[in-house]
Design an enzyme around this catalytic site. Structure first.
Site: not given
Length: 752
Positions: A72, A114, A429, A433, A495, A528
């Site tokens: 959880e 680049d 840039d 792109d 667990n 925990d």
């Protein structure tokens, strides 16, 4: 476009999805199996147990199993850890816009980058000027046009020399092209420093033009602009029409390779004459010399515009050009780029340079930065267009330099690499792109040169456009994944141990549940949680960039971690069952007057809870049992045993959090107290545990509910707090034995 670019799932999303499915299937299978077996046994039995009662009891056990197996606290811990990672990356000038990108960076196998401004300093300066067979060096640096000038074989050309050169039509056209064909602004600030606003290549050309024709702003006023054809990724050039020396002239500046076939004339003795192949051969030879010296070559051309031309037809305007010459622009590599690329090689990350420069320039920079060697094959944008997807996929991994590449071709490169199983980081840039940045696993936009569209499409923005900071971000991503892996191992071990505890105690031993669903929730979240968050800030990871990228199909947890989880889980389960057993927890489900664990045959036994005599000597001197007193003792023992099991299980986990700081290095190698957050979390969780147990008789404020009733705990004798930690420490010493002893023997270099 951006809308057609599919956004890939991050490696962490894939791993967590598989982890969730795995845990869900395990819980479902175990719960259904237990309920089914119990129901079948009850149905085939002697009828002493009601099927409804059995079903109700097994339903509660199934709920406990589901509560036990679901981590959880994992989502909260992930958010906190990734947020801390974002903060750390920001310190390296890498602004992460999307949280999931933090971990994905650590999975990167290929960085497509680049050249200009990322691998290089983006401090462009014209160093060579070629004109009609003549060539000059250009001195000076930065944006100050007052320093430097043309340098010939006899030294710097003085004013008289420039006056003589200005008598040449081709010289005046070329220098005016430099001074007029741009949209940069060169300025001097109040402190006397020169700067530029605009495209770096434009600015370098403008500064060069200023050195010859003077203030380019004044020059532009004297020769007003009539029309402009903006630079685009297809033409790779910019053209302007200015009224110059009484006529309208087209001035062109751009990539020479994209102008093949457009040059038809040259200027000889101030006359425009047809160009010859030998002229083009000299131009190409000089161009290659500059490119081989890592210079960006910008070709200069012109054309007198006759009256009546349709200025809207760029193809008709940009033809029959006069080849003037070119300038060679130097943009030196960043000093830190050399080390960053070397680090990438050690880390098993390929660096691929994708640039708009010509092949020779790109290869020269690639060789200098050790991205490629002399024999390396370079793929140009033209060759990419001619390749189908299958051919590209066969070559894409081996090629490290791509030249004259358009934004659309960037996206093809990214897709091909991803189809080969790579996690790709892509820099960009420009507006065009954006699709490639969206398609990449990690899109990285430039903070200085990047457009707003590119930044919006990217996962991360580099504030200083520095490649070295990408590598630092990758290193941070690897550290973050190590932390995620550590706290997943920690939480899943809890667990697995809780589920095994429930299954073994109820199904194998037929005991009452040692832990309630509420207690399991408290363990998973409150107990925990703080230690797991503390694991998320662990800093002792060793040389993470000396290891290859983890496989993209590696599970979370992987097989090695699963082995450790079951190993540690088994120790915790055995220890908890032992504490539950010696505390007489099983008596509640045993036959009446079953002997307590502490009972010694032939002796009287007095309940420590209420002082009643449970086993006594009858009139004949034989040992007899008081069933009512035994029942009270069994119920009291169960309450205390459940509390002891709850307490020792938590203390097991507090020792286990020290184990989970590393799967290979001893706590004593890491430094037992080097992670302050873990130390504080252990103290905090231990304090809560003492409150929940020793404060069981405390009444909650504004209610009539007692803490012990809410959490199913009871006060333990103080001596228990010596025994329980001693038992729980076994998990720490067993794991230390595994790390130190086995790894020392199995690893030739002694440490992983």
């Amino acid at each position: 476009g951006i809308s057609s670019a599919e956004v890939p799932k991050t490696p962490l999303e894939v791993k967590l999805q598989s982890l969730g499915k795995f845990l869900g299937i395990v819980a479902l299978v175990v719960a259904v199996l237990l309920v089914t077996v119990k129901m079948v046994i009850a149905f085939l039995g002697d009828g002493s147990e009601s099927l409804v009662d059995v079903a109700s009891e097994q339903f509660m056990i199934a709920i406990a199993i589901f509560v036990a197996i679901v981590p959880e606290g994992l989502p909260i811990i992930l958010v906190i850890t990734l947020s801390l990672g974002m903060r750390n990356m920001a310190r390296h000038k890498a602004i992460v816009r999307k949280m999931k990108a933090v971990e994905t960076l650590g999975s990167t196998t290929i960085i497509c980058t680049d050249k200009t401004g990322t691998l290089t300093k983006n401090q462009m300066t014209v160093r060579r000027f070629f004109l009609g067979g003549d060539s000059w060096e250009v001195s000076g640096s930065g944006f100050n046009p007052a320093t430097g000038g043309l340098v010939g074989s006899d030294g710097k050309i003085d004013e008289d020399g420039l006056t003589n050169l200005s008598a040449r039509l081709d010289f005046r056209l070329a220098t005016s092209c430099l001074g007029l064909c741009h949209n940069s602004r060169i300025f001097k600030d109040e402190n006397g420093y020169w700067g530029a606003i605009g495209n770096p290549t434009d600015s370098a050309c403008a500064v060069m033009g200023w050195k010859i024709v003077g203030d380019v702003g004044i020059h532009a006023v004297r020769n007003p602009r009539q029309f402009e054809y903006f630079f685009d990724a297809t033409r790779k050039r910019m053209s302007v029409i200015h009224h110059w020396e009484g006529d309208d002239w087209l001035l062109v500046k751009g990539a020479g390779g994209m102008m093949d076939g457009l040059f038809t004339h040259k200027i000889v003795e101030n006359k425009v004459v047809p160009i010859e192949q030998s002229d083009l051969d000299v131009y190409i030879q000089e161009n290659r010399k500059c490119a081989a010296q890592s210079m960006r070559v910008i070709t200069l051309a012109a054309r007198k515009i006759p009256p009546g031309c349709d200025l809207d037809e760029v193809e008709e305007i940009e033809k029959d050009l006069i080849l003037l010459g070119f300038v060679g622009i130097n943009d030196p590599p960043r000093n830190e780029a050399y080390d960053a690329i070397a680090i990438c090689k050690r880390a098993g990350i390929q660096v691929k340079m994708i640039t708009g420069d010509q092949s020779t320039t790109a290869k020269a920079i690639g060789i200098e930065l050790a991205i490629c060697d002399e024999a390396h094959e370079i793929i140009s944008g033209k060759e990419l267009l001619e390749m189908d997807d299958d051919e590209l996929e066969s070559k894409v991994e081996d090629c490290n330099i791509y030249s004259r590449v358009t934004p659309d071709e960037k996206m093809r490169i990214v897709s091909s690499l991803q189809s080969k199983g790579h996690v790709v980081a892509m820099t960009g840039d420009g507006v065009n792109d954006a699709p490639a940045l969206t398609r990449a696993n990690i899109g990285i936009a430039m903070g200085i040169a990047g457009t707003d569209v590119a930044k919006d499409a990217a996962d991360m923005v580099l504030q200083d456009d520095n490649f070295a900071n990408i590598v630092k971000a990758v290193e941070e991503g690897r550290k973050i994944f190590n932390n995620i892996r550590n706290f997943v191992r920690y939480q899943i071990s809890t667990n697995v141990a809780a589920v095994a505890l429930i299954v073994i105690s109820t199904f194998v031993f037929q005991w009452e549940l040692p832990l309630t669903a509420t207690q399991i929730l408290v363990i998973n979240i409150l107990m925990d949680g703080p230690p797991a968050v503390a694991l998320g800030v662990e800093k002792r990871h060793g040389a993470v960039m000396d290891r290859p990228p983890r496989p993209t199909d590696e599970g979370l947890p992987d097989l090695k971690d699963m082995g450790i989880i079951f190993y540690l889980g088994a120790i915790m389960v055995i220890g908890t069952l032992m504490i539950f057993y010696v505390s007489d927890g099983p008596l509640i489900t045993s036959d009446t007057c079953t002997k307590p664990f502490a009972y010694i045959d032939g002796n009287e036994f007095i309940s420590p809870f209420n002082g009643e005599v449970v086993f006594y000597f009858d009139s004949n001197g034989n040992v007899a049992c008081d069933e009512q007193a035994w029942q009270v003792y069994a119920e009291s023992s169960f309450a205390q045993a459940r509390t002891a099991a709850f307490a020792v299980f938590i203390i097991f986990q507090l020792f286990n959090v020290m184990n989970c700081r590393s799967s290979s290095d001893s706590v004593f190698q890491l430094g037992a107290f080097s992670n302050t957050a873990i130390n504080l979390s252990v103290v905090f969780s231990m304090g809560l545990l003492l409150l929940f147990v020793q404060g069981a008789e405390l009444q909650l404020p504004f209610s009539d509910v007692y803490l012990g009733k809410l959490l199913h705990t009871t006060v333990l004798p103080w001596e228990s707090w010596i025994v329980l930690p001693a038992v729980a420490s076994v998990v720490f010493w067993f794991e230390e034995f595994r790390k130190i002893f086995f790894l020392d023997f199995l690893k030739p270099n002694k440490l992983i």
